[in-house]
Design a protein around this motif. Structure first.
Motif, PDB file in Angstrom:
ATOM      1  N   SER A 152     -11.784  -6.800   5.621  1.00 30.16           N
ATOM      2  CA  SER A 152     -12.546  -6.186   4.383  1.00 30.16           C
ATOM      3  C   SER A 152     -12.961  -7.274   3.537  1.00 30.16           C
ATOM      4  O   SER A 152     -13.451  -6.973   2.506  1.00 30.16           O
ATOM      5  CB  SER A 152     -11.461  -5.071   3.655  1.00 30.16           C
ATOM      6  OG  SER A 152     -10.471  -5.785   3.354  1.00 30.16           O
ATOM      7  N   GLY A 153     -12.322  -8.361   3.736  1.00 28.48           N
ATOM      8  CA  GLY A 153     -12.531  -9.558   2.689  1.00 28.48           C
ATOM      9  C   GLY A 153     -11.662  -9.558   1.417  1.00 28.48           C
ATOM     10  O   GLY A 153     -12.277 -10.133   0.488  1.00 28.48           O
ATOM     11  N   GLU A 154     -10.562  -8.873   1.476  1.00 29.36           N
ATOM     12  CA  GLU A 154      -9.857  -8.635   0.331  1.00 29.36           C
ATOM     13  C   GLU A 154      -9.301 -10.064  -0.021  1.00 29.36           C
ATOM     14  O   GLU A 154      -9.102 -10.767   0.617  1.00 29.36           O
ATOM     15  CB  GLU A 154      -8.613  -7.921   0.732  1.00 29.36           C
ATOM     16  CG  GLU A 154      -7.701  -8.016  -0.527  1.00 29.36           C
ATOM     17  CD  GLU A 154      -7.877  -6.700  -1.602  1.00 29.36           C
ATOM     18  OE1 GLU A 154      -8.607  -6.017  -1.144  1.00 29.36           O
ATOM     19  OE2 GLU A 154      -6.961  -6.571  -2.450  1.00 29.36           O
TER      20      GLU A 154
ATOM     21  N   ALA B 242       0.839  -1.241  -0.033  1.00 24.91           N
ATOM     22  CA  ALA B 242      -0.087  -0.194  -0.053  1.00 24.91           C
ATOM     23  C   ALA B 242       0.869   1.272  -0.037  1.00 24.91           C
ATOM     24  O   ALA B 242       0.864   2.389  -0.598  1.00 24.91           O
ATOM     25  CB  ALA B 242      -0.904  -0.047   1.161  1.00 24.91           C
ATOM     26  N   ALA B 243       2.043   1.249   0.775  1.00 27.21           N
ATOM     27  CA  ALA B 243       2.788   2.392   0.803  1.00 27.21           C
ATOM     28  C   ALA B 243       3.289   2.570  -0.475  1.00 27.21           C
ATOM     29  O   ALA B 243       3.989   3.663  -0.870  1.00 27.21           O
ATOM     30  CB  ALA B 243       3.837   2.201   1.696  1.00 27.21           C
ATOM     31  N   ALA B 244       3.665   1.632  -1.377  1.00 26.71           N
ATOM     32  CA  ALA B 244       4.067   1.851  -2.578  1.00 26.71           C
ATOM     33  C   ALA B 244       3.077   1.714  -3.862  1.00 26.71           C
ATOM     34  O   ALA B 244       3.459   1.947  -4.908  1.00 26.71           O
ATOM     35  CB  ALA B 244       5.031   0.629  -3.193  1.00 26.71           C
ATOM     36  N   GLY B 245       1.895   1.963  -3.353  1.00 25.34           N
ATOM     37  CA  GLY B 245       0.843   1.951  -4.423  1.00 25.34           C
ATOM     38  C   GLY B 245       0.509   0.944  -5.060  1.00 25.34           C
ATOM     39  O   GLY B 245       0.420   0.878  -6.377  1.00 25.34           O
ATOM     40  N   ARG B 246       0.921  -0.387  -4.641  1.00 25.82           N
ATOM     41  CA  ARG B 246       0.729  -1.560  -5.274  1.00 25.82           C
ATOM     42  C   ARG B 246      -0.038  -2.783  -4.800  1.00 25.82           C
ATOM     43  O   ARG B 246       0.106  -4.033  -4.686  1.00 25.82           O
ATOM     44  CB  ARG B 246       2.217  -2.199  -5.375  1.00 25.82           C
ATOM     45  CG  ARG B 246       3.219  -1.489  -6.176  1.00 25.82           C
ATOM     46  CD  ARG B 246       4.647  -2.070  -5.936  1.00 25.82           C
ATOM     47  NE  ARG B 246       4.617  -3.379  -6.387  1.00 25.82           N
ATOM     48  CZ  ARG B 246       5.675  -4.322  -5.877  1.00 25.82           C
ATOM     49  NH1 ARG B 246       6.553  -3.896  -5.025  1.00 25.82           N
ATOM     50  NH2 ARG B 246       5.393  -5.485  -6.373  1.00 25.82           N
ATOM     51  N   THR B 247      -1.471  -2.224  -3.922  1.00 25.65           N
ATOM     52  CA  THR B 247      -2.158  -3.004  -3.450  1.00 25.65           C
ATOM     53  C   THR B 247      -2.802  -4.238  -4.364  1.00 25.65           C
ATOM     54  O   THR B 247      -3.118  -5.155  -4.027  1.00 25.65           O
ATOM     55  CB  THR B 247      -3.191  -2.324  -2.860  1.00 25.65           C
ATOM     56  OG1 THR B 247      -3.932  -1.427  -3.844  1.00 25.65           O
ATOM     57  CG2 THR B 247      -2.665  -1.600  -1.540  1.00 25.65           C
ATOM     58  N   SER B 248      -2.650  -3.723  -5.654  1.00 28.05           N
ATOM     59  CA  SER B 248      -3.405  -4.775  -6.805  1.00 28.05           C
ATOM     60  C   SER B 248      -2.203  -6.109  -6.898  1.00 28.05           C
ATOM     61  O   SER B 248      -2.814  -7.007  -7.385  1.00 28.05           O
ATOM     62  CB  SER B 248      -3.369  -4.235  -7.971  1.00 28.05           C
ATOM     63  OG  SER B 248      -2.222  -3.760  -8.548  1.00 28.05           O
ATOM     64  N   ASP B 249      -1.032  -5.817  -6.210  1.00 23.65           N
ATOM     65  CA  ASP B 249      -0.051  -6.840  -6.412  1.00 23.65           C
ATOM     66  C   ASP B 249      -0.433  -8.122  -5.056  1.00 23.65           C
ATOM     67  O   ASP B 249       0.104  -9.120  -5.090  1.00 23.65           O
ATOM     68  CB  ASP B 249       1.276  -6.585  -6.461  1.00 23.65           C
ATOM     69  CG  ASP B 249       1.571  -5.845  -7.434  1.00 23.65           C
ATOM     70  OD1 ASP B 249       0.963  -6.065  -8.648  1.00 23.65           O
ATOM     71  OD2 ASP B 249       2.816  -5.115  -7.682  1.00 23.65           O
ATOM     72  N   TYR B 250      -1.163  -7.604  -4.270  1.00 29.23           N
ATOM     73  CA  TYR B 250      -1.199  -8.670  -3.106  1.00 29.23           C
ATOM     74  C   TYR B 250      -1.749  -9.870  -3.034  1.00 29.23           C
ATOM     75  O   TYR B 250      -1.201 -10.857  -2.436  1.00 29.23           O
ATOM     76  CB  TYR B 250      -2.166  -7.695  -1.959  1.00 29.23           C
ATOM     77  CG  TYR B 250      -2.337  -8.578  -0.714  1.00 29.23           C
ATOM     78  CD1 TYR B 250      -1.463  -8.568   0.276  1.00 29.23           C
ATOM     79  CD2 TYR B 250      -3.560  -9.230  -0.659  1.00 29.23           C
ATOM     80  CE1 TYR B 250      -1.530  -9.109   1.657  1.00 29.23           C
ATOM     81  CE2 TYR B 250      -3.572  -9.994   0.739  1.00 29.23           C
ATOM     82  CZ  TYR B 250      -2.676  -9.933   1.658  1.00 29.23           C
ATOM     83  OH  TYR B 250      -2.941 -10.574   2.920  1.00 29.23           O
ATOM     84  N   PRO B 251      -2.854  -9.978  -3.802  1.00 30.98           N
ATOM     85  CA  PRO B 251      -3.385 -11.240  -4.010  1.00 30.98           C
ATOM     86  C   PRO B 251      -2.359 -12.193  -4.530  1.00 30.98           C
ATOM     87  O   PRO B 251      -2.379 -13.495  -4.489  1.00 30.98           O
ATOM     88  CB  PRO B 251      -4.594 -11.305  -4.939  1.00 30.98           C
ATOM     89  CG  PRO B 251      -5.255  -9.769  -4.506  1.00 30.98           C
ATOM     90  CD  PRO B 251      -3.640  -9.006  -4.516  1.00 30.98           C
ATOM     91  N   ARG B 252      -1.845 -11.705  -5.745  1.00 29.05           N
ATOM     92  CA  ARG B 252      -0.715 -12.518  -6.542  1.00 29.05           C
ATOM     93  C   ARG B 252       0.499 -12.807  -5.489  1.00 29.05           C
ATOM     94  O   ARG B 252       0.740 -13.994  -5.563  1.00 29.05           O
ATOM     95  CB  ARG B 252      -0.255 -11.796  -7.788  1.00 29.05           C
ATOM     96  CG  ARG B 252       0.894 -12.293  -8.408  1.00 29.05           C
ATOM     97  CD  ARG B 252       1.477 -11.551  -9.688  1.00 29.05           C
ATOM     98  NE  ARG B 252       1.826 -10.251  -9.179  1.00 29.05           N
ATOM     99  CZ  ARG B 252       2.857  -9.849  -8.649  1.00 29.05           C
ATOM    100  NH1 ARG B 252       3.929 -10.825  -8.557  1.00 29.05           N
ATOM    101  NH2 ARG B 252       3.183  -8.675  -8.204  1.00 29.05           N
ATOM    102  N   LEU B 253       0.889 -11.811  -4.851  1.00 27.34           N
ATOM    103  CA  LEU B 253       1.884 -12.219  -3.909  1.00 27.34           C
ATOM    104  C   LEU B 253       1.637 -13.217  -2.877  1.00 27.34           C
ATOM    105  O   LEU B 253       2.416 -14.241  -2.495  1.00 27.34           O
ATOM    106  CB  LEU B 253       2.385 -10.960  -3.463  1.00 27.34           C
ATOM    107  CG  LEU B 253       4.060 -11.094  -2.511  1.00 27.34           C
ATOM    108  CD1 LEU B 253       4.778 -11.317  -3.885  1.00 27.34           C
ATOM    109  CD2 LEU B 253       4.264  -9.618  -2.076  1.00 27.34           C
ATOM    110  N   ILE B 254       0.357 -12.981  -2.103  1.00 29.07           N
ATOM    111  CA  ILE B 254       0.082 -14.032  -0.962  1.00 29.07           C
ATOM    112  C   ILE B 254      -0.354 -15.318  -2.021  1.00 29.07           C
ATOM    113  O   ILE B 254       0.016 -16.348  -1.174  1.00 29.07           O
ATOM    114  CB  ILE B 254      -1.095 -13.384  -0.506  1.00 29.07           C
ATOM    115  CG1 ILE B 254      -0.588 -12.377   0.162  1.00 29.07           C
ATOM    116  CG2 ILE B 254      -1.824 -14.506   0.490  1.00 29.07           C
ATOM    117  CD1 ILE B 254       0.490 -12.473   1.415  1.00 29.07           C
TER     118      ILE B 254
END
Length: 208
Positions: free
Chosen positions: A191-193, A116-128
């Motif tokens: 949040s159910g992300e 989130a600090a890097a503005g890359r929250t869309s990468d979260y599901p892929r990384l996890i």
């Protein structure tokens, strides 16, 4: 950060003791009832520490909590193999349960906040998602390692390898940056992300 996430997920599940720790208990004289009591104790400890650990994760730096989780599990594995007895098995489950509670959610929250600090929250599901796949692969690999380790050095060798993996997981946690928490993370906000999971490996006994 990416390699730190992957290394942490892999090493915290590369535990050759997973397939045989119940056998270790039985071989050192634990009855079926005592083994069931040990698992009940683990559940109780994990449940009891879940809320306090969440408060710690909200108030303090998360990276130390993420690093502490495998270290506590490693301490449990070391105690089990060095001093096998029912009281020590119980103490080990207390350590493992407490460590699992500390790391539960803190790892995912730390990863999310960093993205989130890097503005890359869309990468979260892929990384996890990839970290979960690596963790699954580590569980399978640890099962393949268990047999040869038992032949080489018995439970002591299996325990030593498991402790080493936990130490490597803790070191990998040092590769994870700690960033200011400007954005509520899905691991804490509910949040159910997609892709949010709770910490498992050194957190919960696998279903062997």
């Amino acid at each position: 950060m990416t390699w730190g996430v992957y290394a942490y997920a892999f090493f915290q599940d590369l535990i050759p003791l997973y397939p045989v720790y119940a056998l270790l208990f039985a071989d050192t004289g634990a009855t079926d009832g005592q083994i069931s009591a040990l698992f009940a104790l683990w559940t109780l400890v994990a449940f009891t520490f879940e809320v306090p650990s969440g408060l710690l994760a909200d108030r303090w730096a998360r990276r130390p909590l993420v690093a502490a989780a495998p270290l506590l599990a490693g301490a449990a594995f070391a105690l089990w193999t060095l001093f096998p007895s029912f009281p020590v098995f119980a103490a080990g489950f207390v350590l493992w349960g407490a460590g699992g509670a500390l790391g539960s959610g803190a790892f995912q929250a730390l990863v999310y906040d960093t993205l989130a600090a890097a503005g890359r929250t869309s990468d979260y599901p892929r990384l996890i998602g990839r970290s979960r796949a690596l963790a699954t692969g580590a569980v399978l690999a640890s099962g393949l390692l268990t047999g040869p380790l038992l032949l080489i050095g018995g439970y002591a060798a299996v325990g030593a390898a498991s402790v080493a993996a936990c130490v490597l997981a803790a070191l990998a946690a040092g590769l994870l940056p700690e960033t200011p928490r400007h954005v509520p993370s899905p691991a804490n906000s509910g949040s159910g992300e997609p892709g949010v999971v709770r910490g498992r490996a050194c957190a919960t006994p696998p279903p062997w």
